[in-house]
Write a protein that holds these residues in place. Structure first.
Motif, PDB file in Angstrom:
ATOM      1  N   PHE A  52      58.971 102.769 178.879  1.00  0.00           N
ATOM      2  CA  PHE A  52      59.732 101.651 178.323  1.00  0.00           C
ATOM      3  C   PHE A  52      61.033 102.208 177.772  1.00  0.00           C
ATOM      4  O   PHE A  52      61.029 103.050 176.880  1.00  0.00           O
ATOM      5  CB  PHE A  52      58.914 100.975 177.227  1.00  0.00           C
ATOM      6  N   LEU A  53      62.165 101.746 178.324  1.00  0.00           N
ATOM      7  CA  LEU A  53      63.485 102.171 177.860  1.00  0.00           C
ATOM      8  C   LEU A  53      64.056 101.073 176.972  1.00  0.00           C
ATOM      9  O   LEU A  53      64.378  99.981 177.452  1.00  0.00           O
ATOM     10  CB  LEU A  53      64.409 102.446 179.037  1.00  0.00           C
ATOM     11  N   LEU A  54      64.169 101.363 175.694  1.00  0.00           N
ATOM     12  CA  LEU A  54      64.700 100.418 174.711  1.00  0.00           C
ATOM     13  C   LEU A  54      66.100 100.856 174.298  1.00  0.00           C
ATOM     14  O   LEU A  54      66.278 101.950 173.769  1.00  0.00           O
ATOM     15  CB  LEU A  54      63.783 100.368 173.484  1.00  0.00           C
ATOM     16  N   VAL A  55      67.088  99.991 174.543  1.00  0.00           N
ATOM     17  CA  VAL A  55      68.463 100.238 174.099  1.00  0.00           C
ATOM     18  C   VAL A  55      68.753  99.223 172.993  1.00  0.00           C
ATOM     19  O   VAL A  55      68.619  98.014 173.196  1.00  0.00           O
ATOM     20  CB  VAL A  55      69.465 100.089 175.257  1.00  0.00           C
ATOM     21  N   THR A  56      69.156  99.738 171.820  1.00  0.00           N
ATOM     22  CA  THR A  56      69.165  98.887 170.635  1.00  0.00           C
ATOM     23  C   THR A  56      70.228  99.304 169.632  1.00  0.00           C
ATOM     24  O   THR A  56      70.711 100.442 169.644  1.00  0.00           O
ATOM     25  CB  THR A  56      67.769  98.924 169.965  1.00  0.00           C
ATOM     26  N   LEU A  57      70.557  98.368 168.738  1.00  0.00           N
ATOM     27  CA  LEU A  57      71.426  98.664 167.604  1.00  0.00           C
ATOM     28  C   LEU A  57      70.688  99.414 166.499  1.00  0.00           C
ATOM     29  O   LEU A  57      71.307 100.029 165.635  1.00  0.00           O
ATOM     30  CB  LEU A  57      71.961  97.355 167.005  1.00  0.00           C
ATOM     31  N   GLY A  58      69.351  99.340 166.516  1.00  0.00           N
ATOM     32  CA  GLY A  58      68.549  99.800 165.390  1.00  0.00           C
ATOM     33  C   GLY A  58      68.350 101.299 165.337  1.00  0.00           C
ATOM     34  O   GLY A  58      67.898 101.917 166.312  1.00  0.00           O
ATOM     35  N   ASP A  59      68.645 101.888 164.179  1.00  0.00           N
ATOM     36  CA  ASP A  59      68.455 103.320 164.001  1.00  0.00           C
ATOM     37  C   ASP A  59      66.968 103.627 163.790  1.00  0.00           C
ATOM     38  O   ASP A  59      66.144 102.704 163.635  1.00  0.00           O
ATOM     39  CB  ASP A  59      69.308 103.839 162.842  1.00  0.00           C
ATOM     40  N   PRO A  60      66.582 104.888 163.814  1.00  0.00           N
ATOM     41  CA  PRO A  60      65.158 105.250 163.722  1.00  0.00           C
ATOM     42  C   PRO A  60      64.442 104.716 162.489  1.00  0.00           C
ATOM     43  O   PRO A  60      63.236 104.446 162.552  1.00  0.00           O
ATOM     44  CB  PRO A  60      65.187 106.780 163.728  1.00  0.00           C
ATOM     45  N   THR A  61      65.133 104.549 161.374  1.00  0.00           N
ATOM     46  CA  THR A  61      64.453 104.045 160.172  1.00  0.00           C
ATOM     47  C   THR A  61      63.975 102.610 160.360  1.00  0.00           C
ATOM     48  O   THR A  61      63.032 102.170 159.695  1.00  0.00           O
ATOM     49  CB  THR A  61      65.379 104.120 158.945  1.00  0.00           C
ATOM     50  N   ARG A  62      64.601 101.886 161.295  1.00  0.00           N
ATOM     51  CA  ARG A  62      64.241 100.482 161.513  1.00  0.00           C
ATOM     52  C   ARG A  62      63.396 100.259 162.769  1.00  0.00           C
ATOM     53  O   ARG A  62      62.671  99.273 162.861  1.00  0.00           O
ATOM     54  CB  ARG A  62      65.510  99.631 161.596  1.00  0.00           C
ATOM     55  N   ARG A  63      63.502 101.145 163.744  1.00  0.00           N
ATOM     56  CA  ARG A  63      62.788 100.906 164.999  1.00  0.00           C
ATOM     57  C   ARG A  63      61.496 101.713 165.143  1.00  0.00           C
ATOM     58  O   ARG A  63      60.533 101.239 165.739  1.00  0.00           O
ATOM     59  CB  ARG A  63      63.718 101.215 166.191  1.00  0.00           C
ATOM     60  N   LEU A  64      61.474 102.918 164.593  1.00  0.00           N
ATOM     61  CA  LEU A  64      60.275 103.738 164.769  1.00  0.00           C
ATOM     62  C   LEU A  64      59.022 103.133 164.137  1.00  0.00           C
ATOM     63  O   LEU A  64      57.926 103.238 164.711  1.00  0.00           O
ATOM     64  CB  LEU A  64      60.519 105.151 164.238  1.00  0.00           C
ATOM     65  N   PRO A  65      59.108 102.492 162.967  1.00  0.00           N
ATOM     66  CA  PRO A  65      57.888 101.858 162.442  1.00  0.00           C
ATOM     67  C   PRO A  65      57.309 100.808 163.387  1.00  0.00           C
ATOM     68  O   PRO A  65      56.087 100.612 163.419  1.00  0.00           O
ATOM     69  CB  PRO A  65      58.370 101.219 161.132  1.00  0.00           C
ATOM     70  N   LEU A  66      58.144 100.166 164.160  1.00  0.00           N
ATOM     71  CA  LEU A  66      57.667  99.187 165.133  1.00  0.00           C
ATOM     72  C   LEU A  66      57.078  99.870 166.359  1.00  0.00           C
ATOM     73  O   LEU A  66      56.015  99.487 166.859  1.00  0.00           O
ATOM     74  CB  LEU A  66      58.815  98.269 165.548  1.00  0.00           C
ATOM     75  N   LEU A  67      57.764 100.893 166.858  1.00  0.00           N
ATOM     76  CA  LEU A  67      57.318 101.578 168.074  1.00  0.00           C
ATOM     77  C   LEU A  67      56.048 102.392 167.855  1.00  0.00           C
ATOM     78  O   LEU A  67      55.309 102.654 168.807  1.00  0.00           O
ATOM     79  CB  LEU A  67      58.441 102.497 168.589  1.00  0.00           C
ATOM     80  N   PHE A  68      55.785 102.801 166.617  1.00  0.00           N
ATOM     81  CA  PHE A  68      54.589 103.597 166.333  1.00  0.00           C
ATOM     82  C   PHE A  68      53.466 102.743 165.742  1.00  0.00           C
ATOM     83  O   PHE A  68      52.664 103.228 164.953  1.00  0.00           O
ATOM     84  CB  PHE A  68      54.930 104.763 165.406  1.00  0.00           C
ATOM     85  N   HIS A  69      53.400 101.504 166.185  1.00  0.00           N
ATOM     86  CA  HIS A  69      52.260 100.667 165.793  1.00  0.00           C
ATOM     87  C   HIS A  69      50.978 101.310 166.347  1.00  0.00           C
ATOM     88  O   HIS A  69      50.981 101.858 167.470  1.00  0.00           O
ATOM     89  CB  HIS A  69      52.434  99.259 166.361  1.00  0.00           C
ATOM     90  N   PRO A  70      49.881 101.269 165.621  1.00  0.00           N
ATOM     91  CA  PRO A  70      48.650 101.954 166.065  1.00  0.00           C
ATOM     92  C   PRO A  70      48.159 101.540 167.448  1.00  0.00           C
ATOM     93  O   PRO A  70      47.497 102.336 168.135  1.00  0.00           O
ATOM     94  CB  PRO A  70      47.635 101.563 164.981  1.00  0.00           C
ATOM     95  N   LYS A  71      48.443 100.336 167.891  1.00  0.00           N
ATOM     96  CA  LYS A  71      47.945  99.876 169.189  1.00  0.00           C
ATOM     97  C   LYS A  71      48.789 100.383 170.359  1.00  0.00           C
ATOM     98  O   LYS A  71      48.419 100.188 171.515  1.00  0.00           O
ATOM     99  CB  LYS A  71      47.910  98.345 169.220  1.00  0.00           C
ATOM    100  N   LEU A  72      49.910 101.017 170.071  1.00  0.00           N
ATOM    101  CA  LEU A  72      50.819 101.478 171.123  1.00  0.00           C
ATOM    102  C   LEU A  72      50.671 102.992 171.272  1.00  0.00           C
ATOM    103  O   LEU A  72      51.186 103.761 170.461  1.00  0.00           O
ATOM    104  CB  LEU A  72      52.267 101.110 170.778  1.00  0.00           C
ATOM    105  N   GLN A  73      49.979 103.410 172.329  1.00  0.00           N
ATOM    106  CA  GLN A  73      49.712 104.832 172.545  1.00  0.00           C
ATOM    107  C   GLN A  73      50.730 105.395 173.537  1.00  0.00           C
ATOM    108  O   GLN A  73      50.474 105.488 174.730  1.00  0.00           O
ATOM    109  CB  GLN A  73      48.285 105.032 173.047  1.00  0.00           C
TER     110      GLN A  73
END
Length: 375
Positions: free
Chosen positions: A153-174
């Motif tokens: 999954f290639l995500l191109v976004t305005l969001g820096d790691p402090t805002r996007r990583l908590p979403l991408l590292f949800h426990p259900k996403l391996q």
């Protein structure tokens, strides 16, 4: 690190908002970066051999650029208006498909259907909507579901790691995540269409990274003094590959709908290639043995009397190709009968005047070896 909560500003999750906007503004538009800017990144992380899903395509030039580069892309958007516009605009590209679809719920796509998924800006839009975090987690769950094991999954976004990583590292996403820093476009690098800037570049941009992300708080090798305000961001999320090796005696469960999806792909190829409909039926299956190269079957000498069928088996063994054992044995029996009728006296037997003839010891040994290998 907790998932950030954002206050809604516009109705970005509602189809009627986008329908109205695209009716007023049907021209090409990029929120940030188009295909030219991202061309090197797409080439590095997205394979042309896999079908690509792009969610929230809008009026971007991404899909047209990818089509010209040889990609097959299924483009979706929540707005029927923009889907109709883009279908007409790109009718000349057979490798582009447009579908009305809500990225938070995509029942029209089966599990593990796509090798890659691309989002450029859709997550950002959903985060500005009511219940933005819930909308994005639903979107990520669907993207993960339709991705093949090992897909990305290639995500191109305005969001820096402090805002996007908590979403991408949800426990259900391996998946494993890598971060790319994308320098923002300078005025000199801006591309224009019909005299208007389109937030794309004249030439492909470079990227800083990739930086391996271990969790929502740990990025390996990222400079401590990096200024996020100078960048946009790309996150490459690779789904865990299919693991078939389980504990001894334990069956491994394939992903849901994997078998159904495989059958669907086979049926499509079967139709395109004109293969028999009963190709995989049980009645069509033959008992085939694969004889590896270097096996004990040796090519007989050129003068051997029994070099017809047995030499075929030996040659196949040397080449490492499949051998139909039942057919080989039938040919051997026929060969023995022919020797009985016409061959000169061998091993104490009589000639062609009605006497009994035995096959040569070499022939009998090879026939016995073939029978031992029969499944």
């Amino acid at each position: 690190m907790s998932v950030p909560k954002l206050h809604p500003t516009v109705r970005y999750a509602e189809p009627d908002y986008w329908d109205s906007r695209y009716e007023r503004e049907p021209s090409l538009f990029e929120w940030f970066f188009g295909h030219t800017a991202l061309r090197r990144i797409i080439r590095a992380y997205v394979s042309k051999k896999k079908t690509v899903l792009q969610v929230g395509c809008g009026t971007s030039n991404m899909q047209e650029g990818m089509a010209k580069s040889g990609y097959t892309v299924i483009n979706t958007d929540i707005s029927p208006v923009v889907i109709e516009q883009m279908q007409k605009r790109h009718a000349q590209y057979p490798n582009l498909t447009y579908l009305v679809s809500d990225c938070r719920n995509m029942p029209e796509f089966r599990d593990c259907q796509f090798g890659h998924v691309i989002d450029k800006g859709t997550m950002d839009a959903l985060l500005c909507s009511k219940q933005g975090t819930d909308n994005v987690l639903a979107m990520l769950g669907e993207i993960y579901r339709v991705l093949q094991p090992g897909g990305s999954f290639l995500l191109v976004t305005l969001g820096d790691p402090t805002r996007r990583l908590p979403l991408l590292f949800h426990p259900k996403l391996q998946w494993k995540v890598n971060l790319l820093l994308l320098p923002k476009i300078s005025g000199a690098a801006q591309a224009f269409v019909d005299g208007k800037p389109i937030n794309d570049t004249i030439k492909p941009i470079g990227a800083d990274g990739p930086y391996e992300v271990l969790d929502a708080n740990t990025i390996v090798g990222l400079p401590p003094d990096v200024q996020y305000s100078k960048y946009f961001f790309a996150y490459v999320c690779k789904k865990q590959g299919l693991q078939l090796a389980g504990p001894q005696g334990q069956r491994v469960q394939l992903p849901a709908n994997w078998v159904a999806g495989s059958k669907e792909v086979f049926q499509k190829l079967q139709k395109e290639l004109g293969l028999p409909e009963d190709l995989l039926d049980k009645g069509r299956r033959k008992r085939i043995m694969h004889v590896p190269a270097g096996s004990k079957f040796a090519l007989p000498t050129s003068g051997s009397a029994n070099s017809s069928s047995s030499s075929n088996a030996a040659a196949a063994a040397v080449l490492g190709v499949p051998v139909d054992i039942e057919r080989i044995l039938q040919e051997d029996q026929m060969h023995c009968q022919e020797l009985t009728a016409s061959a000169p006296s061998v091993a104490g037997g009589q000639g062609s005047h009605g006497g009994q003839v035995e096959c040569t010891p070499q022939h009998q040994q090879q026939q016995q070896q073939l029978q031992e290998q029969q499944p």
